[in-house]
Design an enzyme around this catalytic site. Structure first.
Site, PDB file in Angstrom:
ATOM      1  N   GLY A  72      18.759  27.014  20.166  1.00 46.18           N
ATOM      2  CA  GLY A  72      18.027  25.783  20.385  1.00 46.18           C
ATOM      3  C   GLY A  72      18.723  24.804  21.318  1.00 46.18           C
ATOM      4  N   SER A  73      20.027  24.679  21.205  1.00 46.18           N
ATOM      5  CA  SER A  73      20.746  23.714  22.047  1.00 46.18           C
ATOM      6  C   SER A  73      20.652  24.085  23.518  1.00 46.18           C
ATOM      7  CB  SER A  73      22.216  23.622  21.611  1.00 46.18           C
ATOM      8  OG  SER A  73      22.323  23.042  20.333  1.00 46.18           O
ATOM      9  N   ASN A 153      15.699  17.040  11.958  1.00 46.10           N
ATOM     10  CA  ASN A 153      16.587  17.994  11.299  1.00 46.10           C
ATOM     11  C   ASN A 153      17.284  17.423  10.072  1.00 46.10           C
ATOM     12  OD1 ASN A 153      17.789  16.576  13.688  1.00 46.10           O
ATOM     13  ND2 ASN A 153      19.697  17.326  12.799  1.00 46.10           N
ATOM     14  N   GLN A 181      13.493  22.892  13.918  1.00 48.05           N
ATOM     15  CA  GLN A 181      13.312  22.757  12.471  1.00 48.05           C
ATOM     16  C   GLN A 181      11.880  23.069  12.042  1.00 48.05           C
ATOM     17  OE1 GLN A 181      15.518  22.208  10.042  1.00 48.05           O
ATOM     18  NE2 GLN A 181      17.255  22.025  11.429  1.00 48.05           N
ATOM     19  N   GLY A 202      16.271  31.366  16.115  1.00 44.39           N
ATOM     20  CA  GLY A 202      15.974  32.284  15.030  1.00 44.39           C
ATOM     21  C   GLY A 202      16.630  31.987  13.699  1.00 44.39           C
ATOM     22  N   HIS A 203      17.807  31.385  13.715  1.00 46.46           N
ATOM     23  CA  HIS A 203      18.567  31.286  12.467  1.00 46.46           C
ATOM     24  C   HIS A 203      18.059  30.215  11.508  1.00 46.46           C
ATOM     25  CE1 HIS A 203      21.281  27.694  13.196  1.00 46.46           C
ATOM     26  NE2 HIS A 203      20.800  27.887  14.410  1.00 46.46           N
ATOM     27  N   THR A 239      22.929  39.710  30.696  1.00 48.44           N
ATOM     28  CA  THR A 239      22.376  40.830  29.936  1.00 48.44           C
ATOM     29  C   THR A 239      21.792  40.333  28.621  1.00 48.44           C
ATOM     30  OG1 THR A 239      24.016  42.321  30.909  1.00 48.44           O
ATOM     31  CG2 THR A 239      22.918  43.062  28.891  1.00 48.44           C
ATOM     32  N   CYS A 326      25.763  20.079  12.998  1.00 48.27           N
ATOM     33  CA  CYS A 326      26.490  19.912  14.254  1.00 48.27           C
ATOM     34  C   CYS A 326      27.435  18.719  14.217  1.00 48.27           C
ATOM     35  CB  CYS A 326      25.504  19.762  15.408  1.00 48.27           C
ATOM     36  SG  CYS A 326      24.391  21.171  15.555  1.00 48.27           S
TER      37      CYS A 326
END
Length: 395
Positions: A72-73, A153, A181, A202-203, A239, A326
């Site tokens: 996201g960042s 968040n 979020q 994804g997390h 990659t 964060c």
């Protein structure tokens, strides 16, 4: 001792189903997607299938509007810096955002201020919600971008994204939303909601860490993020994280397919927990009670330090947070809580609990048993609490 993980806004556990989908690309199908031979072609096909799946799930018109990132960042940085730098040559040097964005947005805007951009930071008020009319009134001829998060968040408040997007569309201003979020927790359709760019990772919904995406509407052209290769249509070289990309798409599909049932369950748990914690003397819920993410509980308890509360909760087997992961090492009060008008001494006593698929009603029972005891224990040692009680007696 019972163990409860209640910091899912920071990160979620990887779903076993997601891991199963990822495993072939960590073991046997390890080819470089840019290679022509079979094992590379298989990896390339997996990446493109994931791209098409994500595009469909968020209502994008084309898979080519999905660009994979490290999270996201990175997606926020690319959307904001890339778009603003691309439009600066056209005389567009003004950005509109809110005061309680994630630091991936706020610090990016601060960096652009050093490059000569002007930034308007909108108020979010006591309920933690941006007013659409404030966005409209802030737009001017030089506005390059509006960037407003979909859901906060820390306090979980959901913003009027469709209406903000409509205002931007009417004024021909690019609209970006950090949906990190919100994704998987609320209905999102980029076409219906007038969104030009959207960040996700994804997390936050039981996918892998280190893999996210940026939706960029066709015709919107932020500057290239990374030079050096043809990946992501030459706009982000490097990659591809094939296993992560496959996991991201699988996790998002699972989250959206189970969202309605999960939200009903989590909302009930959230409200029961908030109601129970509000029975503690001088406690308050932060942000709107109903217009918030289903699994988000953010409370303040006067007279204590949030860090002490979190340490005591950890000793009781409860993993919680005082705000954004964060900034977990920062002892200053949350900028989000200050932005909704809380004084420093109250903002210091904050606690965020965030639930996911894995949490249960028994978790709520245990938290309601432990938190009041811990708050009372900490207040007995607190000079600030003694001062509060003295003022009460003298009033």
């Amino acid at each position: 001792m019972r163990k409860i993980y209640a910091d899912n806004a920071a990160t979620t556990a990887l779903s076993p189903k997601v891991l199963e989908k990822m495993m072939p690309y960590l073991t046997t199908v390890y080819g470089n997607p840019s290679s022509l031979y079979e094992i590379g072609a298989e990896a390339k096909k997996a990446v493109e299938n994931a791209r098409a799946k994500i595009a469909s799930l968020i209502g994008a018109k084309s898979p080519n509007e999905i660009y994979f990132t490290s999270g996201g960042s990175e997606a926020d940085n690319w959307a904001i810096k890339g778009m603003c730098r691309a439009l600066k040559q056209k005389g567009k040097n003004h950005i509109i955002t809110s005061k309680f964005e994630h630091h991936a947005v706020l610090h990016t805007c601060k960096a652009l201020e050093k490059e000569g951009f002007e930034v308007t930071y909108l108020d979010v008020y006591e309920n933690g919600i941006v007013k659409v009319e404030d966005v409209k009134n802030a737009i001017k001829d030089t506005t390059a971008l509006v960037t407003i998060m979909y859901a906060n968040n820390e306090i979980g408040t959901i913003q009027p994204i469709s209406q903000i997007g409509a205002i931007c569309r009417e004024n021909r201003v690019i609209f970006h939303t950090d949906a990190v979020q919100a994704m998987g927790n609320v209905h999102i359709n980029v076409e219906e909601q007038n969104i030009d760019m959207l960040s996700l990772t994804g997390h936050k919904f039981h996918g892998p860490k280190g893999c996210g995406a940026l939706y960029i509407r066709r015709g919107v052209r932020p500057d290239v993020l990374i030079d050096g290769g043809a990946q992501e249509r030459t706009r982000r070289a490097g990659t591809e994280n094939v296993a992560g990309i496959v996991g991201l798409a699988e996790a998002l599909e699972l989250a959206i397919s189970t969202m309605e049932e999960r939200n009903a369950r989590l909302t009930k748990m959230r409200d029961r927990l908030i109601d129970g914690l509000l029975k503690i003397e001088r406690s308050r819920v932060n942000g709107d009670r109903t217009n918030r993410l289903p699994g988000n509980i953010n409370m303040c308890f006067e007279g204590i330090e949030g860090e002490s509360l979190l340490l005591r909760l950890d000793m009781a087997g409860i993993s919680a947070s005082s705000g954004s992961a964060c900034t977990s090492g920062d002892l200053d009060p949350s900028h989000v809580l200050l932005s909704i008008g809380l004084p420093h001494e109250i903002a210091h006593g904050s606690m965020r609990l965030s639930f996911s698929d894995d949490n249960t009603e028994e978790d709520v029972d245990y938290i309601l048993e432990k938190v009041p005891v811990i708050v009372d224990y900490l207040r007995q040692m607190s000079p600030l609490w003694e001062k509060i009680k003295e003022e009460e007696r003298n009033s």
